[in-house]
Structures are given as structure tokens and as C-alpha cells.
Motif scaffolding. Structure first.
Motif, mmCIF file in Angstrom:
data_model
loop_
_atom_site.group_PDB
_atom_site.id
_atom_site.type_symbol
_atom_site.label_atom_id
_atom_site.label_comp_id
_atom_site.label_asym_id
_atom_site.label_seq_id
_atom_site.Cartn_x
_atom_site.Cartn_y
_atom_site.Cartn_z
ATOM 1 N N THR A 133 0.915 -1.249 -0.025
ATOM 2 C CA THR A 133 -0.106 0.024 -0.029
ATOM 3 C C THR A 133 0.883 1.367 -0.100
ATOM 4 O OG1 THR A 133 -1.709 -1.320 1.376
ATOM 5 C CG2 THR A 133 -1.812 1.228 1.130
ATOM 6 N N ALA A 134 0.500 2.427 -0.856
ATOM 7 C CA ALA A 134 1.207 3.593 -1.022
ATOM 8 C C ALA A 134 0.661 4.179 0.018
ATOM 9 C CB ALA A 134 1.257 4.173 -2.473
ATOM 10 N N ARG A 135 1.915 4.925 0.909
ATOM 11 C CA ARG A 135 1.303 5.990 1.963
ATOM 12 C C ARG A 135 1.199 7.144 1.411
ATOM 13 N NH1 ARG A 135 5.990 6.106 5.994
ATOM 14 N NH2 ARG A 135 4.196 6.878 7.330
ATOM 15 N N PRO A 136 0.002 7.778 1.761
ATOM 16 C CA PRO A 136 -0.181 9.313 1.422
ATOM 17 C C PRO A 136 1.002 10.305 1.579
ATOM 18 C CG PRO A 136 -1.924 8.414 2.705
ATOM 19 C CD PRO A 136 -0.895 7.430 2.921
ATOM 20 N N GLU A 137 1.827 10.191 2.731
ATOM 21 C CA GLU A 137 3.093 10.913 3.000
ATOM 22 C C GLU A 137 4.267 10.615 2.380
ATOM 23 O OE1 GLU A 137 2.374 8.201 6.542
ATOM 24 O OE2 GLU A 137 1.084 9.198 5.004
ATOM 25 N N GLY A 138 4.020 9.271 1.346
ATOM 26 C CA GLY A 138 5.246 8.882 0.892
ATOM 27 C C GLY A 138 5.724 7.440 1.367
ATOM 28 N N GLY A 139 6.456 6.623 0.522
ATOM 29 C CA GLY A 139 6.784 5.364 1.254
ATOM 30 C C GLY A 139 5.919 4.192 0.901
ATOM 31 N N LEU A 140 6.063 3.320 1.544
ATOM 32 C CA LEU A 140 5.463 1.870 1.384
ATOM 33 C C LEU A 140 4.931 1.210 2.710
ATOM 34 C CD1 LEU A 140 4.522 0.789 -1.364
ATOM 35 C CD2 LEU A 140 6.438 -1.022 -0.971
ATOM 36 N N ALA A 141 3.843 0.578 2.809
ATOM 37 C CA ALA A 141 3.555 -0.393 3.828
ATOM 38 C C ALA A 141 3.166 -1.632 3.250
ATOM 39 C CB ALA A 141 2.310 0.076 4.417
ATOM 40 N N VAL A 142 4.068 -2.793 3.437
ATOM 41 C CA VAL A 142 4.011 -3.807 2.858
ATOM 42 C C VAL A 142 3.447 -4.735 3.897
ATOM 43 C CG1 VAL A 142 4.954 -5.869 1.770
ATOM 44 C CG2 VAL A 142 5.859 -3.751 1.352
ATOM 45 N N SER A 143 2.444 -5.757 4.101
ATOM 46 C CA SER A 143 1.779 -6.506 4.728
ATOM 47 C C SER A 143 1.866 -7.989 4.467
ATOM 48 C CB SER A 143 0.369 -6.152 5.068
ATOM 49 O OG SER A 143 0.309 -4.849 5.749
ATOM 50 N N LEU A 144 2.333 -8.880 5.203
ATOM 51 C CA LEU A 144 2.622 -10.418 4.932
ATOM 52 C C LEU A 144 1.572 -11.042 6.047
ATOM 53 C CD1 LEU A 144 4.044 -12.524 3.946
ATOM 54 C CD2 LEU A 144 5.649 -12.500 5.658
ATOM 55 N N LEU A 145 0.721 -11.745 5.367
ATOM 56 C CA LEU A 145 -0.446 -12.296 6.084
ATOM 57 C C LEU A 145 -0.329 -13.709 5.982
ATOM 58 C CD1 LEU A 145 -1.801 -9.369 4.829
ATOM 59 C CD2 LEU A 145 -3.942 -10.460 6.519
ATOM 60 N N LEU A 146 -0.295 -14.484 7.013
ATOM 61 C CA LEU A 146 -0.174 -15.994 7.098
ATOM 62 C C LEU A 146 -1.112 -16.652 7.736
ATOM 63 C CD1 LEU A 146 3.602 -15.774 7.317
ATOM 64 C CD2 LEU A 146 2.353 -16.402 5.156
ATOM 65 N N PRO A 147 -1.400 -18.046 7.602
ATOM 66 C CA PRO A 147 -2.363 -18.562 8.494
ATOM 67 C C PRO A 147 -1.828 -18.664 9.870
ATOM 68 C CG PRO A 147 -2.228 -19.688 6.483
ATOM 69 C CD PRO A 147 -1.034 -18.688 6.244
ATOM 70 N N ALA A 148 -2.456 -18.653 11.011
ATOM 71 C CA ALA A 148 -2.151 -18.643 12.247
ATOM 72 C C ALA A 148 -1.830 -20.296 12.660
ATOM 73 C CB ALA A 148 -2.788 -18.109 13.362
ATOM 74 N N ALA A 149 -1.137 -20.545 13.672
ATOM 75 C CA ALA A 149 -1.065 -21.982 14.189
ATOM 76 C C ALA A 149 -2.334 -22.225 14.686
ATOM 77 C CB ALA A 149 0.187 -22.011 15.127
#
Length: 382
Positions: free
Chosen positions: A366-382
Motif C-alpha cells: 500500500t502506498a502511503r499518502p505521505e510517501g513510502g510504502l507499507a507492505v503486509s505479510l498475512l499468513l495462517p495462524a498456528a
């Protein structure tokens, strides 16, 4: 499993359906004929009630009774022959109609078979698009179309990957060859020139080795997991942050972390590579003196999430999907790495996506409005 007798060709499903229709109709028709004949005999040959028998018989009564019995026998036999002939005729007609109906019902399967025979690397874009009611055959056709779509995407990605890999491997080999040829072209190269050539060859070799290692990691990430283990995504992230701590100090980054418990079940080695790639990309392409935030937590009852946020120039939304394609470096992200950062192979986020997919998860940017990037890694929980 029943096998056909030697010398007998196996029956097609259309022939089996036709024989089934004909056999069922024959059984039903035979039962009907027998029932009609039995009823006919029962009602014709049953004795007269007592109140219908005359008190005085005509002298010719016995003669008429015998004649009527012969007529009834002849009529019953004729009725039976006609019924059997009609039954044979109707069975033959029903077999032909059953053959035609079976062909109509099995036409979608024939289309699927023809499409499967035509399927190749150049025809995977074709689709069946079966029409009709939403029944088993329609579901089978839609499933086949979905399979073709996945294969088409896989073949396209493979062709693109091979082309990019060939181009990337050609660069270090060309640099090595150029360094050697330039040195050999000199009449009497001195020791410093030999050393310079050796350094150039070593640098090119290291770059080629890094690319090959990244390709092997990507290939291994796209395979099925064989030895999953219990671990915590927060511990994996903490170890990865220790490895990039020196680079963060060099670039004067403001490091923030909130590593909550995030238990999962997977390949610890591949997850460590994926998380390390996320952090290394965030450090490499972030702004000098900017922000690096790493958080981990449960996301609902059955998911864990790791988020890496950094500062940098604003990114256009149409480039976000390209970040996870192979060999997309700083230019593909709208920003360049730090001046002292080594140029990578361009496979970091591709490996992250492959690891996430192998674990049944996903990665989003996701592009941040103030600049830069937010990357999210979603995985199944144990």
C-alpha cells in the motif's frame, strides 16, 4: 475394476447410456405387456357369476361354448404377438432416441475433450464458456476454464521469468568477458591491471552467484512445503531486524517495532528469508533518516500479520502490483536505493510473494499518502 474381455472393444459412455436406456425400457415394456396379457386372460377366462348362468341350456350350448373358447384363445394369442412386435419396435426406436439424447447430453464432455487435446502453450487463452443450466457438466466446464486460466498465467510468468533471468545473467557474464578482453588486449599489462581485472571478474561472479542463489530460493519457495515447524513470526522478525541493524544506523533510520505474538506453522527457513527481504528492501529504498516501522500481531482468529513501513517518495498506485514481479528494482518502484547500497537481483519481493503463497497466505503493498510504502505479510495462524 471390471476389464473388457479379450477381443471385445470397450463400450463408450454414450453406448453404455444407450444400452441402459434400452434395457430399462425393455424391462418396463415387458412388465407392461405381461401385465396387460395377464389381465386380458383373467377378465376373459374368469367364470360367469351364478346369477348370469341360464337355467335351461340350448342344445347347441356346448358347441357355442367351445367356439367362443377358440375365439378367445386366438384373440389372446394374436394380442400377445402384436404386443411383442410393438415392444420390439418401441425398443428399437427408444435405442435410437437414447443414442441421440446421450450424444446431446455428452456434447459438453466432447467439447472439453477436444479443448484438452488442443491445449498447448499457444492455445491456453481459449475458453469453453459452456452455456446451459448450472448442472454438473456446466460446473465441469467452468472448472476446466479456470484450470486453463491458471495454466495460462503460469506459462506467461514462466516465459517472462526465463527472459528476465537470461537478460540478468547475461550482464555479469558480459562484464567478466569485457574485463578479461580489455586486459588481454594490452601489450604488456602490469600487475595493477591484472589486479583490476581480477576485481572486476570477482564482482561479476559475486553478482551472478547472488542472482543464482535468489533464483534457487524463489524456485524452492514456489514448491510445496515438506517440513513445516511451529514458530512465531515476531521472533523471526526480531532476528531479521538484528541483521539490518547496522544498515539502519548507517542510514540514520528511526526504527520502531511492536512485535506482538504471532504463532504460525511453516518453513522457518523460508519465512526468515521472506521477512529479511522485506526489511532489506525497506532499508535500501527508504529515505535517508526516515522511518522504519515493523509490527506483528494476530489478524483475526486464523491469521497473523507482519507489516513493514518505511518513508520515501510517493508511489503511483499502478506500480504497486509490479513490485512483486521478478527483476523489479528501484526504477520499478519510483525510487532508487541508497548510494552505498549494493544493487540486488530484483527478486526480493518476488520471493516474499512465493513464500506467502506456499504457506497459504498473501502479501500486499500500500502506498502511503505521505510517501513510502507499507507492505503486509498475512499468513495462517498456528
Amino acid at each position: 475394476m471390471r476389464r473388457p474381455r479379450p477381443g471385445m472393444p470397450p463400450l463408450t459412455i454414450r453406448a453404455r447410456l444407450t444400452l441402459t436406456y434400452a434395457a430399462l425400457f425393455t424391462l418396463g415394456g415387458s412388465a407392461l405387456v405381461l401385465a396387460l396379457t395377464t389381465a386380458f386372460y383373467h377378465f376373459i377366462f374368469q367364470p360367469l357369476p351364478d346369477d348370469q348362468i341360464p337355467s335351461s341350456l340350448d342344445p347347441d350350448h356346448d358347441h357355442f361354448v367351445g367356439l367362443s373358447d377358440q375365439i378367445r384363445d386366438a384373440a389372446a394369442s394374436h394380442l400377445l404377438r402384436v404386443a411383442l412386435a410393438l415392444l420390439v419396435l418401441v425398443v428399437a426406436v427408444s435405442a435410437l432416441v437414447g443414442w441421440w439424447v446421450a450424444g446431446r447430453l455428452l456434447r459438453p464432455i466432447a467439447d472439453i475433450t477436444a479443448a484438452a487435446r488442443r491445449a498447448s502453450g499457444t492455445t491456453l487463452h481459449e475458453r469453453l464458456n459452456l452455456s446451459g443450466p448450472s448442472d454438473e457438466l456446466k460446473e465441469l466446464g467452468d472448472t476446466f476454464d479456470q484450470m486453463l486460466e491458471r495454466l495460462d498465467a503460469a506459462f506467461a510468468a514462466q516465459r517472462r521469468f526465463v527472459a528476465n533471468a537470461s537478460h540478468e545473467l547475461r550482464t555479469p557474464l558480459a562484464l567478466t568477458r569485457a574485463a578479461v578482453e580489455v586486459t588481454l588486449a594490452k601489450p604488456e599489462p602490469d600487475q595493477e591491471q591484472w589486479r583490476s581485472m581480477a576485481r572486476d571478474v570477482a564482482d561479476s561472479t559475486v553478482r551472478a552467484q547472488q542472482l543464482i542463489d535468489a533464483l534457487l530460493t524463489l524456485a524452492r519457495s514456489e514448491q510445496r512445503l515438506t517440513d513445516p515447524e511451529e514458530d512465531d513470526l515476531a521472533d523471526i522478525a526480531a532476528e531479521a531486524m538484528d541483521r539490518v541493524a547496522a544498515r539502519c544506523r548507517e542510514r540514520r533510520l528511526r526504527v520502531e517495532s511492536d512485535l506482538g505474538p504471532a504463532p504460525l506453522h511453516g518453513s522457518v527457513a523460508l519465512l526468515g528469508i521472506a521477512v529479511a527481504n522485506l526489511l532489506e528492501n525497506a532499508v535500501k529504498y527508504g529515505s535517508e533518516g526516515g522511518l522504519l516501522r515493523v509490527t506483528s500481531a494476530r489478524s483475526g482468529a486464523d491469521r497473523v500479520e507482519l507489516t513493514v513501513v518505511n518513508d520515501g517518495p510517493a508511489l503511483p498506485a499502478d506500480r504497486l502490483d509490479r513490485l512483486f514481479e521478478p527483476f523489479q528494482r528501484g526504477g520499478g518502484r519510483g525510487r532508487a536505493p541508497g548510494p552505498d547500497a549494493p544493487e540486488g537481483a530484483g527478486l526480493g519481493l518476488s520471493i516474499v510473494r512465493a513464500v506467502a503463497t506456499a504457506h497459504g497466505g498473501r502479501v500486499t503493498a500500500t502506498a502511503r499518502p505521505e510517501g513510502g510504502l507499507a507492505v503486509s505479510l498475512l499468513l495462517p495462524a498456528a
